[in-house]
Motif scaffolding. Structure first.
Motif, PDB file in Angstrom:
ATOM      1  N   THR A 147      11.308   2.664  11.420  1.00 20.33           N
ATOM      2  CA  THR A 147      11.096   3.465  10.318  1.00 20.33           C
ATOM      3  C   THR A 147      12.543   4.026   9.708  1.00 20.33           C
ATOM      4  N   ALA A 194       5.579   0.921  12.612  1.00 18.83           N
ATOM      5  CA  ALA A 194       6.657   1.745  13.290  1.00 18.83           C
ATOM      6  C   ALA A 194       5.887   3.034  13.912  1.00 18.83           C
ATOM      7  N   ALA A 195       4.800   3.673  13.150  1.00 20.53           N
ATOM      8  CA  ALA A 195       4.135   4.431  13.942  1.00 20.53           C
ATOM      9  C   ALA A 195       3.183   3.895  14.958  1.00 20.53           C
ATOM     10  N   GLY A 200       5.292   0.927   2.664  1.00 17.88           N
ATOM     11  CA  GLY A 200       4.800   1.519   3.631  1.00 17.88           C
ATOM     12  C   GLY A 200       4.252   1.017   4.812  1.00 17.88           C
ATOM     13  N   CYS A 257       5.314   3.541  18.023  1.00 16.00           N
ATOM     14  CA  CYS A 257       5.612   4.810  18.761  1.00 16.00           C
ATOM     15  C   CYS A 257       4.339   5.215  19.517  1.00 16.00           C
ATOM     16  N   LEU A 258       3.168   5.212  18.978  1.00 20.33           N
ATOM     17  CA  LEU A 258       1.856   5.536  19.714  1.00 20.33           C
ATOM     18  C   LEU A 258       1.703   4.849  20.823  1.00 20.33           C
ATOM     19  N   ASP A 274       6.387   1.346   7.825  1.00 19.66           N
ATOM     20  CA  ASP A 274       6.426   2.412   8.413  1.00 19.66           C
ATOM     21  C   ASP A 274       5.204   2.724   9.389  1.00 19.66           C
ATOM     22  N   LEU A 275       4.124   1.912   9.108  1.00 18.89           N
ATOM     23  CA  LEU A 275       2.775   1.975   9.679  1.00 18.89           C
ATOM     24  C   LEU A 275       2.892   1.305  11.085  1.00 18.89           C
TER      25      LEU A 275
END
Lengths: 137, 119
Positions: A54, A70-71, A64, A74-75, A67-68
């Motif tokens: 990100t 990347a999220a 975007g 992380c989760l 970034d999605l």
């Protein structure tokens, strides 16, 4: 639950683990601890990868979708860290009751998740590469 | 690592034994690697937040790094079996996992805010 074969004077937490069975060989418990730590490190790796992705997308002004991804990384990393606690608890219970260790149910899920992330990023890279090639004169 | 609070009265704790498989050392090293990984992850997040000018991310990452590092410096694993034979892994594990979760939540929130047109 608690109370069956619990050793007197042992007031360690969680009681759902230390309230059952008898003390196993400390080496087995240490191996269980290391396995849980390896799961935590896997989670940390995924979280760090997501953060790196990100921040890279911020600096390089990527769409975007990155970034999605990347999220999601992380989760998934957070889930790995949580699974470390769950599996440690299950394994320690099995060790204390001298039962066979439960199957590592999180492993196939992790493999599928990492493969999915890799395919998503690879697809994005190929699409971006093709787009860049098409815009060449 | 921890005081023998569970030792039975009248029972003299035997001196810690060395394990030929070096399991306590390996476990101590696994802890060090994990702590190092969490700190590096937090610093990565802090650096990215700093570069992007997002003060909240920098603060959150800094707090995670300090909370991870301080206990491991104050009480480093000594690589021996505890004299009373009882290990206390759960509270340490819960703390590290909590810090990783905090890192993940901050990272995911930042990524999502970027994905959906945030600053």
């Amino acid at each position: 639950m608690a109370g069956e074969d619990a050793e007197p004077g042992d007031n360690r937490r969680p009681r759902s683990v230390y309230g059952v069975g008898t003390e196993p060989d400390a080496r087995f418990s240490l191996a269980n601890e290391r396995t849980a730590l390896a799961w935590v490190r896997t989670g940390v790796g995924l979280v760090a990868g997501g953060v790196a992705l990100t921040s890279f997308s911020t600096f390089a002004d990527l769409p975007g979708l990155v970034d999605l991804v990347a999220a999601v990384a992380c989760l998934v990393g957070a889930s790995c860290a949580t699974y470390a606690l769950v599996s440690w608890r299950r394994n320690e219970r099995a060790l204390r009751r001298r039962e066979p260790l439960p199957a590592p149910g999180g492993l196939p899920v992790l493999v599928v998740g990492v493969v999915l992330l890799a395919v998503l990023i690879a697809a994005y890279a190929v699409a971006a590469g093709l787009g860049a090639a098409a815009s060449l004169p | 690592m921890t005081p023998p609070e569970g030792a039975r009265p009248g029972e003299r704790p035997s001196p810690p034994e060395r394990d030929e498989g070096l399991q306590p050392e390996r476990t101590a090293l696994a802890w060090q690697r994990t702590v190092l990984g969490v700190v590096v992850g937090a610093l990565l997040l802090a650096a990215s937040g700093l570069r992007a000018g997002n003060g909240a991310v920098v603060w959150a990452a800094g707090v995670v790094a300090v909370l991870t590092l301080v206990p491991s410096v104050l009480r480093p694993p000594d690589g021996r079996l505890p004299s009373h034979g009882r290990l206390y892994a759960w509270s340490f594990l819960v703390r590290v996992v909590g810090l990783v979760l905090a890192l993940a939540v901050v990272g995911a929130a930042w990524a999502l805010s970027q994905a959906f047109g945030g600053p």
